[in-house]
Design an enzyme around this catalytic site. Sequence first.
Site, short mmCIF file in Angstrom:
data_model
loop_
_atom_site.label_atom_id
_atom_site.label_comp_id
_atom_site.label_asym_id
_atom_site.label_seq_id
_atom_site.Cartn_x
_atom_site.Cartn_y
_atom_site.Cartn_z
N GLY A 3 13.50 15.41 -27.79
CA GLY A 3 14.56 16.17 -28.61
C GLY A 3 15.71 14.91 -28.72
O GLY A 3 15.49 14.02 -29.63
N GLY A 4 16.64 14.90 -27.69
CA GLY A 4 17.71 14.09 -27.60
C GLY A 4 17.55 12.44 -28.17
O GLY A 4 18.20 12.00 -28.88
N GLU A 47 7.25 22.73 -22.18
CA GLU A 47 8.37 22.05 -22.14
C GLU A 47 9.41 23.22 -21.09
O GLU A 47 9.83 23.96 -21.52
CB GLU A 47 9.37 22.19 -23.39
CG GLU A 47 8.77 21.37 -24.65
CD GLU A 47 9.86 21.05 -25.73
OE1 GLU A 47 9.99 20.02 -25.96
OE2 GLU A 47 10.24 21.94 -26.44
N SER A 85 13.72 15.98 -21.79
CA SER A 85 14.20 14.91 -21.37
C SER A 85 13.32 13.53 -21.29
O SER A 85 13.50 12.60 -20.25
CB SER A 85 15.11 15.14 -19.93
OG SER A 85 16.04 16.02 -20.05
N GLY A 87 16.99 18.89 -22.42
CA GLY A 87 18.53 18.33 -22.82
C GLY A 87 19.33 18.18 -21.53
O GLY A 87 20.36 18.20 -21.85
N GLU A 89 14.53 27.23 -27.62
CA GLU A 89 15.83 27.50 -28.26
C GLU A 89 15.71 28.56 -29.16
O GLU A 89 16.69 29.68 -29.31
CB GLU A 89 16.69 26.49 -28.97
CG GLU A 89 17.15 25.36 -27.76
CD GLU A 89 17.01 23.87 -28.15
OE1 GLU A 89 17.04 23.53 -29.36
OE2 GLU A 89 17.02 22.83 -27.36
N ASN A 141 11.99 16.14 -32.35
CA ASN A 141 12.61 17.06 -32.87
C ASN A 141 14.14 17.21 -33.00
O ASN A 141 14.88 17.07 -31.98
CB ASN A 141 12.45 18.43 -31.88
CG ASN A 141 13.03 19.68 -31.92
OD1 ASN A 141 13.61 19.93 -33.29
ND2 ASN A 141 13.23 20.53 -31.02
N TRP A 142 14.51 17.01 -34.30
CA TRP A 142 15.99 16.61 -34.80
C TRP A 142 16.81 17.62 -34.39
O TRP A 142 18.16 17.69 -34.19
CB TRP A 142 16.14 16.21 -35.90
CG TRP A 142 15.61 14.75 -36.20
CD1 TRP A 142 15.11 14.04 -35.34
CD2 TRP A 142 15.64 14.13 -37.30
NE1 TRP A 142 14.63 12.73 -35.79
CE2 TRP A 142 15.16 13.09 -37.05
CE3 TRP A 142 16.16 14.33 -38.56
CZ2 TRP A 142 15.01 11.83 -38.03
CZ3 TRP A 142 16.11 13.24 -39.57
CH2 TRP A 142 15.52 12.21 -39.48
N LYS A 143 16.35 19.15 -34.23
CA LYS A 143 17.37 20.36 -34.04
C LYS A 143 18.35 20.45 -35.00
O LYS A 143 18.00 19.94 -36.24
CB LYS A 143 17.82 20.26 -32.60
CG LYS A 143 16.65 20.12 -31.58
CD LYS A 143 17.03 20.29 -30.19
CE LYS A 143 16.01 20.20 -29.25
NZ LYS A 143 16.35 20.33 -27.79
N HIS A 202 10.08 27.11 -29.75
CA HIS A 202 10.63 26.39 -29.02
C HIS A 202 11.53 27.09 -28.28
O HIS A 202 12.10 28.44 -28.71
CB HIS A 202 11.75 25.42 -30.04
CG HIS A 202 12.42 24.31 -29.20
ND1 HIS A 202 13.44 24.59 -28.72
CD2 HIS A 202 12.04 23.16 -28.82
CE1 HIS A 202 13.85 23.72 -28.04
NE2 HIS A 202 12.78 22.41 -28.12
P1 PGA Z 1 15.00 17.04 -24.88
O1 PGA Z 1 14.67 18.03 -25.96
O2 PGA Z 1 14.16 15.40 -25.20
O3 PGA Z 1 16.57 16.77 -25.52
O4 PGA Z 1 15.22 17.23 -23.61
C1 PGA Z 1 13.22 18.32 -25.89
C2 PGA Z 1 13.01 19.43 -26.98
O5 PGA Z 1 13.76 20.57 -26.84
O6 PGA Z 1 11.90 19.64 -27.80
#
Ligand code: PGA
Length: 251
Positions: A233-234, A166, A212, A172, A96, A10-12, A94
């Site tokens: 994510g990251g 999640e 993470s 993150g 966010e 997930n590149w956000k 998600h």
């Molecule tokens: P993260 O994000 O790997 O940076 O913790 C995961 C996500 O939001 O899907």
Amino acid sequence: MNRKKMVAGNWKMNMTNDESVNFINQLKSTLVKNVDVKIAPSFTNLYNAILLLDSSEIEVIAQNIHYEDKGAFTGEISAEMLKNIGVKTVIIGHSERRKYFNETDSILSKKVKKAVDNSLKVIFCIGEELSERENGNHFELIKNQLKTGLFNLSEQEIQNTVIAYEPVWAIGTGKTANNHQIQEMHEFIRQLVKDKYGIGFSEKIRILYGGSVKPINAKDIFSLDDVDGGLIGGASLNISDFNSIVQAANG
Ligand code: PGA
């Protein structure tokens, strides 16, 4: 039950179109035999990404959709628009989106229904805040997120859905839930799916962990009984980290 692992990046709101093309050209050589690999670039990069990965096993997916078909919804993207450029899967719910864009379970339920009505597959995200875990409300909360956001689908409609657990406090932050917490929650989620849709589907549905996931912990997390891969994510923004995580899922 042998479920094929999935790793979705997930590149956000990261990567320009140029950066995305560069990343994908490197990713193309990734060996993905026993893993479903997906990347979710931003909307502006989707079409190019799809063209670049046309003959690849790697799937390009979207980060969001709107729940209406079309109309006066400035800034929104419809299911039909996504389908028209070749998108087949969308991430919905998600944390966010929930937190910064006020997407409630009932809004998410409408998005899920719209996606499914348009034959889009869904990765439905759920997860608790730290305070909810500390208060011991995390199981109840996850149950409600599923009940209101996802479980309105019929048995037939839910078939192509993946759930991503999640914990918000692990996204993150570099803090991963420990293996016990992850397995316990995944088992709980699978049981809820079983109670609602029966044992057949509960054994088939893939439940991803997100929060993470890094090359250093991916293998351990993916080896847990009820974990079928990860939403990353990251670490999905770094080609060598993402590749390592894919290989960790490859077994
Ligand atoms: P993260 O994000 O790997 O940076 O913790 C995961 C996500 O939001 O899907």
